[in-house]
Design an enzyme around this catalytic site. Structure first.
Site, mmCIF file in Angstrom:
data_model
loop_
_atom_site.group_PDB
_atom_site.id
_atom_site.type_symbol
_atom_site.label_atom_id
_atom_site.label_comp_id
_atom_site.label_asym_id
_atom_site.label_seq_id
_atom_site.Cartn_x
_atom_site.Cartn_y
_atom_site.Cartn_z
ATOM 1 N N LYS A 56 0.825 -1.209 0.000
ATOM 2 C CA LYS A 56 0.000 0.000 0.000
ATOM 3 C C LYS A 56 0.863 1.265 0.000
ATOM 4 C CE LYS A 56 -2.952 0.614 3.601
ATOM 5 N NZ LYS A 56 -2.992 2.005 4.072
ATOM 6 N N SER A 57 1.900 1.284 0.840
ATOM 7 C CA SER A 57 2.745 2.496 0.913
ATOM 8 C C SER A 57 3.409 2.780 -0.435
ATOM 9 C CB SER A 57 3.840 2.307 1.963
ATOM 10 O OG SER A 57 3.285 2.285 3.237
ATOM 11 N N ARG B 58 -7.475 -3.205 9.805
ATOM 12 C CA ARG B 58 -6.512 -4.115 10.432
ATOM 13 C C ARG B 58 -7.093 -4.761 11.700
ATOM 14 N NH1 ARG B 58 -2.443 -3.337 6.860
ATOM 15 N NH2 ARG B 58 -1.889 -1.176 6.387
ATOM 16 N N GLY C 203 -5.077 8.056 5.545
ATOM 17 C CA GLY C 203 -4.130 9.028 6.091
ATOM 18 C C GLY C 203 -2.971 9.276 5.139
ATOM 19 N N LYS D 192 -4.299 6.019 14.839
ATOM 20 C CA LYS D 192 -4.390 5.349 13.532
ATOM 21 C C LYS D 192 -5.857 5.372 13.083
ATOM 22 C CE LYS D 192 -0.097 4.406 12.760
ATOM 23 N NZ LYS D 192 0.578 5.065 11.635
ATOM 24 N N ASP E 157 2.030 -1.221 11.741
ATOM 25 C CA ASP E 157 0.704 -1.643 11.243
ATOM 26 C C ASP E 157 0.381 -3.092 11.613
ATOM 27 O OD1 ASP E 157 0.306 0.844 10.127
ATOM 28 O OD2 ASP E 157 1.144 0.278 8.184
HETATM 29 C C1 S3P Z 1 2.689 4.832 6.082
HETATM 30 C C2 S3P Z 1 3.342 5.092 7.246
HETATM 31 C C3 S3P Z 1 2.862 4.657 8.564
HETATM 32 C C4 S3P Z 1 1.841 3.540 8.463
HETATM 33 C C5 S3P Z 1 0.819 3.819 7.412
HETATM 34 C C6 S3P Z 1 1.459 4.021 6.052
HETATM 35 C C7 S3P Z 1 3.246 5.352 4.827
HETATM 36 O O1 S3P Z 1 2.262 5.763 9.204
HETATM 37 O O2 S3P Z 1 1.208 3.333 9.702
HETATM 38 O O3 S3P Z 1 -0.093 2.735 7.328
HETATM 39 O O4 S3P Z 1 2.859 4.873 3.752
HETATM 40 O O5 S3P Z 1 4.105 6.237 4.899
HETATM 41 P P1 S3P Z 1 3.168 6.811 10.027
HETATM 42 O O6 S3P Z 1 4.352 7.065 9.213
HETATM 43 O O7 S3P Z 1 2.355 8.028 10.221
HETATM 44 O O8 S3P Z 1 3.471 6.089 11.305
#
Ligand code: S3P
Length: 418
Positions: free
Chosen positions: A16-17, A378, A85, A332, A305
């Site tokens: 996903k990231s 999750r 987010g 989260k 996560d």
């Molecule tokens: C993510 C970073 C993480 C993770 C989120 C995806 C990203 O959040 O929890 O699901 O893609 O950069 P944080 O960096 O705010 O901890």
């Protein structure tokens, strides 16, 4: 009572990231980028639709997604970031750096999440914006940005990436320092695209882009955060084993698998290789009796996560598992510390809630219960896996929220139960 075993071989939709970042960076490219194995979850769809609303053409070509990069335009309607987010935070930085005027909105969960962590550095860079007390809705206005050095007070790859994306459109140099290394996909992808970026220890520096980026061609590695649920299923259910293929094995993302191995699960690395600047691997996981572990501050970004599913494993591990330094879980998709503790208590686990984590004493048998998902994908997936070993049924109040990251979760799991 456990009646089944878990057995099978799986590969997964793209991380996903990396999927969010691939779409966003492709939008900065000169010409058509091709992305294979893009995440098919609702969060990445939110990113795609927001970019389309900003004038970026994106189309499907068979299994591939084609992004025609180029000029961004102001969206006519508010950008709906849904539950995501990452969409909100990374696009705030990216669009601020493109001089776009836009309003960001999201669902109830996203509208309650903190956004000052992004707005603060962007204000320092010269962005003009209004928010609802640091939350959505947020409106950003076309502004000339200037590079800054930013010491991030939270260990967050989203904050780091938003500042770096804004820095690509800011005059001078922009650098970000973090206290603990968080996932570094943005840095790796920018390096791969030949951007002038320096990574020294925990500080990353970029400069204003002087020309559009070259086109991207990428097959996104399978999402380790999704694979974790299936690894946990095999680790929990006696006599089970599972093969997970083509999983992202970036060292900043493998914390869960390291923890699982430390808990006593048997894990075989079948193959590892590098592709598009990332490590990828095939692995096999076997059920073994589990023992407790401790997770603290520095471990948290590597498995942030995966903590909900780690908690389920800890209920079946011998001894006292302590997770601390994980206060970020409170902000989260829901307050995950509360969601883990309240639901596990209902199932008969021995769990104590801490301000920044929890303590679990195991092993304890788990009983079926009604699970409050808080509409968090999750939480829904973690407690479904717990249901594999409960005496009695698990009933989720909203199973559909799994579609945020993995719409096929339930059918794939069903196919493994023998
Ligand atoms: C993510 C970073 C993480 C993770 C989120 C995806 C990203 O959040 O929890 O699901 O893609 O950069 P944080 O960096 O705010 O901890």
């Amino acid at each position: 009572m456990i009646k089944n075993i878990i057995k099978g071989e799986l590969s997964f939709p793209g991380d996903k990231s990396i999927s969010h970042r691939a779409l966003m960076l492709a939008a900065l490219c000169d010409g058509e980028s091709r992305i294979s194995n893009l995440s098919n979850g609702a969060d990445v769809k939110s990113t795609r639709e927001c970019l389309e609303a900003c004038g970026i053409e994106i189309r499907n070509d068979g299994e591939e997604v084609i992004v025609k990069g180029g000029r961004f335009s102001d969206p006519r309607e508010p950008l709906d970031c849904g539950n995501s987010g990452t969409t909100t935070r990374l696009l705030l930085g990216l669009l601020a750096g493109r001089g776009i005027t836009a309003t960001f909105v999201g669902d109830e969960s996203l509208s309650a999440r903190p956004m000052n962590r992004i707005l603060d550095p962007l204000f320092q860079m010269g962005l003009k914006a209004e928010s609802n007390n640091g939350s959505l809705p947020i409106t950003i206005h076309k502004s000339e940005l200037t590079g800054i050095h930013y010491e991030s007070p939270v260990a967050s790859a989203q904050v780091k990436s938003a500042v770096l994306f804004a820095g690509l459109g800011a005059s001078g140099k922009t650098s970000v320092s973090e206290n603990v290394l968080t996932r570094d996909h943005t840095e790796r992808m920018l390096q791969g695209l030949g951007v002038n970026i320096s990574v020294k220890g925990l500080t990353t520096t970029v400069s204003k882009l002087s020309s559009p980026l070259p086109c991207i061609e990428i097959t996104i590695p399978g999402d380790p955060s999704t694979a974790a649920f299936f690894a946990a299923a095999a680790a929990l259910v006696p006599n089970s084993e599972i093969i997970l293929n083509r999983i992202l094995a970036n060292p900043n993302r493998t914390g869960f698998f390291e923890a699982l191995e430390n808990m006593g699960s048997k894990m075989e690395c079948l193959k590892q290789w590098d592709e598009s600047g990332e490590r990828i691997g095939n692995m096999k996981i076997f059920h073994r009796p589990l023992k407790s572990i401790s997770i603290s501050n520095n471990d948290v970004p590597g498995l942030i996560d995966e903590i909900p599913i780690l908690a389920i494993l800890a209920t079946q591990a011998k001894g006292r598992t302590e997770v601390c330094g994980a206060k970020e879980l409170r902000v989260k998709e829901c307050d995950r510390i509360y969601a883990i503790c309240s639901n596990l208590k209902r199932m008969g686990a021995d769990i104590e809630e801490l301000d920044d984590g929890f303590i679990i004493n195991g092993p304890t048998p788990l009983t079926g219960a009604k699970i409050e998902t808080f509409n968090d994908h999750r939480i829904a997936m973690a407690f479904t896996i717990a249901g594999l070993i409960t005496d009695g049924e698990i009933i989720l109040d909203n199973p559909d929220c799994a579609c945020i990251s993995y719409p096929e979760f339930y059918s794939v799991l069903e196919g493994l139960i023998q």
